[in-house]
Scaffold this active site. Sequence first.
Site, PDB file in Angstrom:
ATOM      1  N   GLU A 138      -4.667   2.503  -4.280  1.00  0.00           N
ATOM      2  CA  GLU A 138      -3.210   2.463  -4.211  1.00  0.00           C
ATOM      3  C   GLU A 138      -2.710   1.149  -3.616  1.00  0.00           C
ATOM      4  O   GLU A 138      -1.567   1.046  -3.151  1.00  0.00           O
ATOM      5  CB  GLU A 138      -2.689   3.641  -3.370  1.00  0.00           C
ATOM      6  CG  GLU A 138      -2.995   3.558  -1.882  1.00  0.00           C
ATOM      7  CD  GLU A 138      -4.367   4.112  -1.503  1.00  0.00           C
ATOM      8  OE1 GLU A 138      -4.545   4.430  -0.319  1.00  0.00           O
ATOM      9  OE2 GLU A 138      -5.250   4.208  -2.389  1.00  0.00           O
ATOM     10  N   ASN A 153      -2.870  12.972  -3.932  1.00  0.00           N
ATOM     11  CA  ASN A 153      -4.032  13.361  -4.727  1.00  0.00           C
ATOM     12  C   ASN A 153      -4.506  14.771  -4.376  1.00  0.00           C
ATOM     13  O   ASN A 153      -4.827  15.581  -5.252  1.00  0.00           O
ATOM     14  CB  ASN A 153      -5.175  12.368  -4.519  1.00  0.00           C
ATOM     15  CG  ASN A 153      -5.074  11.163  -5.443  1.00  0.00           C
ATOM     16  OD1 ASN A 153      -4.441  11.239  -6.493  1.00  0.00           O
ATOM     17  ND2 ASN A 153      -5.685  10.067  -5.054  1.00  0.00           N
ATOM     18  N   ASP A 206      -2.493   9.222 -10.471  1.00  0.00           N
ATOM     19  CA  ASP A 206      -2.543   8.097 -11.408  1.00  0.00           C
ATOM     20  C   ASP A 206      -1.139   7.735 -11.895  1.00  0.00           C
ATOM     21  O   ASP A 206      -0.806   6.544 -12.034  1.00  0.00           O
ATOM     22  CB  ASP A 206      -3.429   8.440 -12.612  1.00  0.00           C
ATOM     23  CG  ASP A 206      -4.910   8.464 -12.253  1.00  0.00           C
ATOM     24  OD1 ASP A 206      -5.261   7.962 -11.170  1.00  0.00           O
ATOM     25  OD2 ASP A 206      -5.709   8.977 -13.060  1.00  0.00           O
ATOM     26  N   ASP A 208       0.855  -1.186   0.000  1.00  0.00           N
ATOM     27  CA  ASP A 208       0.000   0.000   0.000  1.00  0.00           C
ATOM     28  C   ASP A 208       0.894   1.240   0.000  1.00  0.00           C
ATOM     29  O   ASP A 208       1.855   1.321   0.780  1.00  0.00           O
ATOM     30  CB  ASP A 208      -0.909  -0.004   1.223  1.00  0.00           C
ATOM     31  CG  ASP A 208      -1.925   1.115   1.190  1.00  0.00           C
ATOM     32  OD1 ASP A 208      -2.991   0.917   0.577  1.00  0.00           O
ATOM     33  OD2 ASP A 208      -1.648   2.190   1.764  1.00  0.00           O
TER      34      ASP A 208
END
Length: 404
Positions: free
Chosen positions: A315, A283, A292, A275
Amino acid sequence: APAAAQSSFAAHTALQWPAVLTGAFLGFLLLPVAYNIAFFVILRERFLIWQGVRSVIIVVLTIGLSSLPLGQFLSADGYARQVMINLLFDAAIAVSGPFLRRFVEPGMLSPRMYKLLGWKVLLVALSTPAMLMAECPPAYMLFRNLVLVSVLILLCAALGQAIWRGSRAAKFQAAAWFCLLLVCGISLFHDVFLGRPFPYFLLSLFGALALEMLLTSIGIGDRFTRLKQQHDSAHASAAAFQIMARTDPLTGIDNRRSLEARFETARPIAIAIADLDHFKRINDQFGHDVGDKVIISAARALASGNAFAARLGGEEFAVLFYSARPAEEAERLRRRISQYIAKDVEGLDAPVTASMGIAVLGRDTSFFGAMKLADISLYEAKANGRNRIVKSGSKQAENGSVAA
């Protein structure tokens, strides 16, 4: 003496041209049977069966109509041979309906027309005994003539409807059957209205059959080619959809469905869940387009090793390990995430790190059990400060630079 011997030899070896021509014609008629079988091996289409049956019937009918000797029981003027000819002639007419409705493209015939072409077999069979009776009642013979006229009209109507709806196969078959239907129509006109048989029926029939077989073969080849293209396109689309169903659209690596399938077919030694740390901040601060790019770079890093990597969502990623030292390989991949992101994504104000939980699997551990163990280890890695790897069943963590 030599001259006499040569004359005797020539007399005994003279070619019987009617038999030669009949044999050549039969060979020509047998060609469609061969390639129908070859086509059917590739594409299991029913119209190939019907045309193959029809071709065999026409071959045997040609033998019956020829002057070839078929033994005492089937002598040229015998009743048995006449019965055989009539049965085969009606069989060739009967199977043309099922062949046509399977040959034209789907949707080119109305449901009613489709059913009528199937009923044609029964109608012809009901009228066949009229030709087998020594003295057929006039009413029954009239019934047979009406059936044959109806069949002729039905075939023309079916071809016309299919052509009007845009059928390419029907155009080929209309060209193939034109002369044959014309000969049959002229023969019926002589039988019904003139009361005498068409004197050139057999000669015209053989010529029409030869042309019909040639054009039908061309039509079947064209139909086969288009069907093959459709089948290949359908298989390619199915394969593409299957790949899409197992691939993550953003990163291009496998998704959870593919991960589970791989787990069941090739059981790994260990499984890890990774993770990205503080991904929400990326973000919020840099935008989802940069987020992204970070995810894509992380996926590329995890897929660069010998393990099987998949994106679970957001993620979060999962990795299946098959090496003897899965924890060491997992740590290399975890560190590689930061390296790839730093190289691929510009403008970030801090290194992007990842936490990872890894579970070494037992012999009977299920996929969901393995995911649960790896998830618990990932939770411990997050709770212990992130930017580290935690192995299932161990409180010990291997970590790099701990994120703030």
